[in-house]
Design a protein around this motif. Structure first.
Motif, PDB file in Angstrom:
ATOM      1  N   GLY A  61      12.229  60.672  51.841  1.00 41.24           N
ATOM      2  CA  GLY A  61      13.525  60.894  51.681  1.00 41.24           C
ATOM      3  C   GLY A  61      14.019  62.013  52.531  1.00 41.24           C
ATOM      4  N   VAL A  62      15.332  62.341  52.304  1.00 40.97           N
ATOM      5  CA  VAL A  62      15.845  63.462  52.979  1.00 40.97           C
ATOM      6  C   VAL A  62      16.937  64.135  52.179  1.00 40.97           C
ATOM      7  CG1 VAL A  62      15.723  62.353  55.496  1.00 40.97           C
ATOM      8  CG2 VAL A  62      17.585  61.752  53.906  1.00 40.97           C
ATOM      9  N   PRO A  95      13.954  58.064  62.052  1.00 38.28           N
ATOM     10  CA  PRO A  95      13.610  59.509  61.998  1.00 38.28           C
ATOM     11  C   PRO A  95      14.369  60.141  61.006  1.00 38.28           C
ATOM     12  CG  PRO A  95      14.185  58.561  64.269  1.00 38.28           C
ATOM     13  CD  PRO A  95      14.729  57.512  63.209  1.00 38.28           C
ATOM     14  N   PRO A  96      13.974  61.181  60.343  1.00 33.81           N
ATOM     15  CA  PRO A  96      14.603  62.221  59.466  1.00 33.81           C
ATOM     16  C   PRO A  96      15.815  62.579  59.725  1.00 33.81           C
ATOM     17  CG  PRO A  96      12.127  62.855  59.588  1.00 33.81           C
ATOM     18  CD  PRO A  96      12.514  61.932  60.708  1.00 33.81           C
ATOM     19  N   ALA A  97      16.130  63.281  61.148  1.00 28.22           N
ATOM     20  CA  ALA A  97      17.472  63.657  61.346  1.00 28.22           C
ATOM     21  C   ALA A  97      18.410  62.459  61.473  1.00 28.22           C
ATOM     22  CB  ALA A  97      17.358  64.421  62.749  1.00 28.22           C
ATOM     23  N   VAL A  98      18.023  61.237  61.999  1.00 29.81           N
ATOM     24  CA  VAL A  98      19.187  60.055  62.066  1.00 29.81           C
ATOM     25  C   VAL A  98      19.408  59.707  60.395  1.00 29.81           C
ATOM     26  CG1 VAL A  98      19.136  57.779  62.464  1.00 29.81           C
ATOM     27  CG2 VAL A  98      18.254  59.299  63.949  1.00 29.81           C
ATOM     28  N   GLN A 140       9.545  70.174  54.694  1.00 27.22           N
ATOM     29  CA  GLN A 140       9.144  69.305  53.900  1.00 27.22           C
ATOM     30  C   GLN A 140       8.774  69.719  52.618  1.00 27.22           C
ATOM     31  OE1 GLN A 140       6.148  66.974  55.947  1.00 27.22           O
ATOM     32  NE2 GLN A 140       7.488  65.521  56.663  1.00 27.22           N
ATOM     33  N   VAL A 141       9.354  69.145  51.456  1.00 26.90           N
ATOM     34  CA  VAL A 141       8.606  69.099  50.038  1.00 26.90           C
ATOM     35  C   VAL A 141       8.179  67.784  49.525  1.00 26.90           C
ATOM     36  CG1 VAL A 141      10.177  71.306  49.570  1.00 26.90           C
ATOM     37  CG2 VAL A 141      10.897  69.039  49.071  1.00 26.90           C
ATOM     38  N   CYS A 175      13.834  68.085  54.798  1.00 26.40           N
ATOM     39  CA  CYS A 175      14.923  68.928  54.096  1.00 26.40           C
ATOM     40  C   CYS A 175      15.781  69.516  55.352  1.00 26.40           C
ATOM     41  CB  CYS A 175      14.543  69.983  53.279  1.00 26.40           C
ATOM     42  SG  CYS A 175      13.786  69.359  52.023  1.00 26.40           S
ATOM     43  N   PHE A 176      16.952  69.484  55.486  1.00 29.28           N
ATOM     44  CA  PHE A 176      17.897  70.222  56.470  1.00 29.28           C
ATOM     45  C   PHE A 176      18.780  71.080  55.923  1.00 29.28           C
ATOM     46  CE2 PHE A 176      16.095  65.953  57.888  1.00 29.28           C
ATOM     47  CZ  PHE A 176      15.892  66.349  59.162  1.00 29.28           C
ATOM     48  N   GLU A 177      19.496  71.942  56.710  1.00 30.82           N
ATOM     49  CA  GLU A 177      20.472  72.631  56.588  1.00 30.82           C
ATOM     50  C   GLU A 177      21.654  72.326  57.505  1.00 30.82           C
ATOM     51  OE1 GLU A 177      20.953  77.277  55.323  1.00 30.82           O
ATOM     52  OE2 GLU A 177      20.313  76.786  57.301  1.00 30.82           O
TER      53      GLU A 177
END
Length: 130
Positions: free
Chosen positions: A8-9, A44-47, A69-70, A83-85
């Motif tokens: 997940g993201v 990809p996670p960013a996508v 990541q968590v 995880c992103f900001e």
């Protein structure tokens, strides 16, 4: 029996000093979470996070930055979340009614309650990054 693993993201979406929290129309409907969702196959996670923010919130993220990541266990599975900001860039949110019941801006150090387990894990990551 082993629990299935999913990918997940999640995103800490900021508007100045405020962070966006959401309540979903599925699962624990009382819990406040951070926006995000699942990753598709080898996406990809960013996508994935950009796609999820377009689908759920109707926005394009500005200044996307990976936090780390968590892994969270719950609902009979384990989910590894990238995880992103990012910021909204002043865009107006357009909530996807099928997925989101409500959205609320709150200070990072005073999130709405009850806070869901995914959001708690991601906020722990943000605290370590500070």
């Amino acid at each position: 029996m082993r629990r299935p693993h999913t990918l997940g993201v999640k995103c800490v979406v900021r508007d100045g000093e405020r962070v966006l929290f959401v309540r979903h129309t599925y699962g624990d409907r009382s819990a406040w979470e951070l926006p995000g969702g699942g990753r598709r196959g080898s996406e990809p996670p960013a996508v994935a996070i950009r796609r999820e923010m377009r689908e759920e919130l109707g926005i394009e993220l500005v200044g996307l930055r990976q936090l780390g990541q968590v892994e969270v266990a719950g609902r009979h599975k384990r989910t590894l979340m990238d995880c992103f900001e990012a910021r909204t860039g002043g865009a107006i949110l357009r909530l996807q009614d099928a997925e989101l019941a409500e959205a609320r801006w709150a200070p990072l150090d005073a999130p709405p309650r009850p806070l869901g387990p995914d959001a708690a894990a991601v906020l722990g990551l943000v605290a370590r990054d500070a």
